[in-house]
Design a protein around this motif. Sequence first.
Motif, PDB file in Angstrom:
ATOM      1  N   ALA A  12       0.815  -1.220   0.000  1.00  0.00           N
ATOM      2  CA  ALA A  12       0.000   0.000   0.000  1.00  0.00           C
ATOM      3  C   ALA A  12       0.844   1.264   0.000  1.00  0.00           C
ATOM      4  N   VAL A  13       2.170   1.132   0.015  1.00  0.00           N
ATOM      5  CA  VAL A  13       3.063   2.288   0.132  1.00  0.00           C
ATOM      6  C   VAL A  13       3.495   2.766  -1.251  1.00  0.00           C
ATOM      7  N   PRO A  14       3.032   3.942  -1.672  1.00  0.00           N
ATOM      8  CA  PRO A  14       3.462   4.468  -2.977  1.00  0.00           C
ATOM      9  C   PRO A  14       4.874   5.051  -2.895  1.00  0.00           C
ATOM     10  N   ALA A  15       5.489   5.242  -4.034  1.00  0.00           N
ATOM     11  CA  ALA A  15       6.838   5.810  -4.099  1.00  0.00           C
ATOM     12  C   ALA A  15       6.853   7.184  -3.443  1.00  0.00           C
ATOM     13  N   GLY A  16       7.898   7.434  -2.670  1.00  0.00           N
ATOM     14  CA  GLY A  16       8.096   8.732  -2.038  1.00  0.00           C
ATOM     15  C   GLY A  16       7.306   8.949  -0.767  1.00  0.00           C
ATOM     16  N   ALA A  17       6.515   7.955  -0.352  1.00  0.00           N
ATOM     17  CA  ALA A  17       5.682   8.102   0.844  1.00  0.00           C
ATOM     18  C   ALA A  17       6.514   7.966   2.114  1.00  0.00           C
ATOM     19  N   LYS A  18       6.058   8.624   3.153  1.00  0.00           N
ATOM     20  CA  LYS A  18       6.594   8.437   4.497  1.00  0.00           C
ATOM     21  C   LYS A  18       5.824   7.288   5.127  1.00  0.00           C
ATOM     22  N   ILE A  19       6.540   6.454   5.875  1.00  0.00           N
ATOM     23  CA  ILE A  19       5.923   5.291   6.515  1.00  0.00           C
ATOM     24  C   ILE A  19       5.889   5.518   8.018  1.00  0.00           C
ATOM     25  N   VAL A  20       4.690   5.393   8.597  1.00  0.00           N
ATOM     26  CA  VAL A  20       4.511   5.475  10.042  1.00  0.00           C
ATOM     27  C   VAL A  20       4.005   4.119  10.502  1.00  0.00           C
ATOM     28  N   VAL A  21       4.788   3.455  11.324  1.00  0.00           N
ATOM     29  CA  VAL A  21       4.414   2.146  11.851  1.00  0.00           C
ATOM     30  C   VAL A  21       3.756   2.348  13.215  1.00  0.00           C
ATOM     31  N   MET A  22       2.552   1.848  13.340  1.00  0.00           N
ATOM     32  CA  MET A  22       1.842   1.896  14.612  1.00  0.00           C
ATOM     33  C   MET A  22       2.297   0.677  15.420  1.00  0.00           C
ATOM     34  N   ASP A  23       2.941   0.949  16.555  1.00  0.00           N
ATOM     35  CA  ASP A  23       3.560  -0.126  17.325  1.00  0.00           C
ATOM     36  C   ASP A  23       3.616   0.289  18.787  1.00  0.00           C
ATOM     37  N   GLU A  24       3.274  -0.627  19.671  1.00  0.00           N
ATOM     38  CA  GLU A  24       3.271  -0.308  21.108  1.00  0.00           C
ATOM     39  C   GLU A  24       4.651   0.107  21.618  1.00  0.00           C
ATOM     40  N   ARG A  25       5.708  -0.226  20.884  1.00  0.00           N
ATOM     41  CA  ARG A  25       7.056   0.173  21.281  1.00  0.00           C
ATOM     42  C   ARG A  25       7.451   1.537  20.716  1.00  0.00           C
ATOM     43  N   GLY A  26       6.507   2.153  20.002  1.00  0.00           N
ATOM     44  CA  GLY A  26       6.771   3.450  19.390  1.00  0.00           C
ATOM     45  C   GLY A  26       6.711   4.582  20.388  1.00  0.00           C
ATOM     46  N   LYS A  27       6.846   5.787  19.853  1.00  0.00           N
ATOM     47  CA  LYS A  27       6.847   6.993  20.662  1.00  0.00           C
ATOM     48  C   LYS A  27       5.449   7.606  20.668  1.00  0.00           C
ATOM     49  N   PRO A  28       4.894   7.869  21.840  1.00  0.00           N
ATOM     50  CA  PRO A  28       3.621   8.581  21.870  1.00  0.00           C
ATOM     51  C   PRO A  28       3.879  10.074  21.638  1.00  0.00           C
ATOM     52  N   LEU A  29       3.004  10.713  20.886  1.00  0.00           N
ATOM     53  CA  LEU A  29       3.113  12.143  20.618  1.00  0.00           C
ATOM     54  C   LEU A  29       1.827  12.838  21.053  1.00  0.00           C
ATOM     55  N   SER A  30       1.949  14.086  21.454  1.00  0.00           N
ATOM     56  CA  SER A  30       0.744  14.884  21.696  1.00  0.00           C
ATOM     57  C   SER A  30       0.092  15.145  20.341  1.00  0.00           C
ATOM     58  N   SER A  31      -1.163  15.539  20.373  1.00  0.00           N
ATOM     59  CA  SER A  31      -1.862  15.851  19.126  1.00  0.00           C
ATOM     60  C   SER A  31      -1.183  17.003  18.393  1.00  0.00           C
ATOM     61  N   GLU A  32      -0.683  17.976  19.133  1.00  0.00           N
ATOM     62  CA  GLU A  32      -0.010  19.117  18.511  1.00  0.00           C
ATOM     63  C   GLU A  32       1.282  18.692  17.819  1.00  0.00           C
ATOM     64  N   LYS A  33       2.078  17.861  18.480  1.00  0.00           N
ATOM     65  CA  LYS A  33       3.330  17.386  17.872  1.00  0.00           C
ATOM     66  C   LYS A  33       3.053  16.507  16.661  1.00  0.00           C
ATOM     67  N   PHE A  34       2.018  15.690  16.749  1.00  0.00           N
ATOM     68  CA  PHE A  34       1.612  14.854  15.622  1.00  0.00           C
ATOM     69  C   PHE A  34       1.214  15.734  14.440  1.00  0.00           C
ATOM     70  N   ALA A  35       0.439  16.776  14.710  1.00  0.00           N
ATOM     71  CA  ALA A  35       0.018  17.701  13.655  1.00  0.00           C
ATOM     72  C   ALA A  35       1.230  18.388  13.029  1.00  0.00           C
ATOM     73  N   ARG A  36       2.181  18.811  13.860  1.00  0.00           N
ATOM     74  CA  ARG A  36       3.378  19.467  13.322  1.00  0.00           C
ATOM     75  C   ARG A  36       4.166  18.526  12.424  1.00  0.00           C
ATOM     76  N   ARG A  37       4.261  17.251  12.794  1.00  0.00           N
ATOM     77  CA  ARG A  37       4.983  16.279  11.974  1.00  0.00           C
ATOM     78  C   ARG A  37       4.304  16.118  10.622  1.00  0.00           C
ATOM     79  N   LEU A  38       2.978  15.924  10.639  1.00  0.00           N
ATOM     80  CA  LEU A  38       2.251  15.787   9.377  1.00  0.00           C
ATOM     81  C   LEU A  38       2.332  17.077   8.567  1.00  0.00           C
TER      82      LEU A  38
END
Length: 152
Positions: free
Chosen positions: A58-84
């Motif tokens: 499902a990943v097209p060329a040039g896409a950023k990949i975000v893996v949803m994983d319990e070992r990942g980093k939690p972000l605030s909604s604001e930080k998540f918005a800034r990243r996107l």
Amino acid sequence: MDVIIACIGHLKAGPEQELLAKYVRQTRWNVVVREFEDKKPGSAEERKKREGALLLSAVPAGAKIVVMDERGKPLSSEKFARRLGGWQDESVPAVVFLIGGADGHTEEIRKKADMILAFGEMTWPHMLARVMLAEQIYRAKTILDGHPYHRA
């Protein structure tokens, strides 16, 4: 910017599907949910490898990949918005969120990630995780657009 939520398992009709559809419809990015299923027998590791290949399709060329994983980093909604928003400003064509099956992701999938994200330390049902993710994507877009939906 396109946003793709690629996940293992099909969401059945019901309140979760209705909420998911609501957030996808309301978001001012093109949000697409791609569901995959793997019912072949095998060990957990074999299943994770097969599911990983399905998700990566499902990943097209040039896409950023975000893996949803319990070992990942939690972000605030604001930080998540800034990243996107940063990826949008960089003209990234798509961001693809990968939600694995019950056994999670392989290390190979995690290594391909541009970001590994968690909804905290708790484990969430996969069907609810996609709804929560869709809501956070919608929230991120409203934050970036200055819409009052998010009131911190």
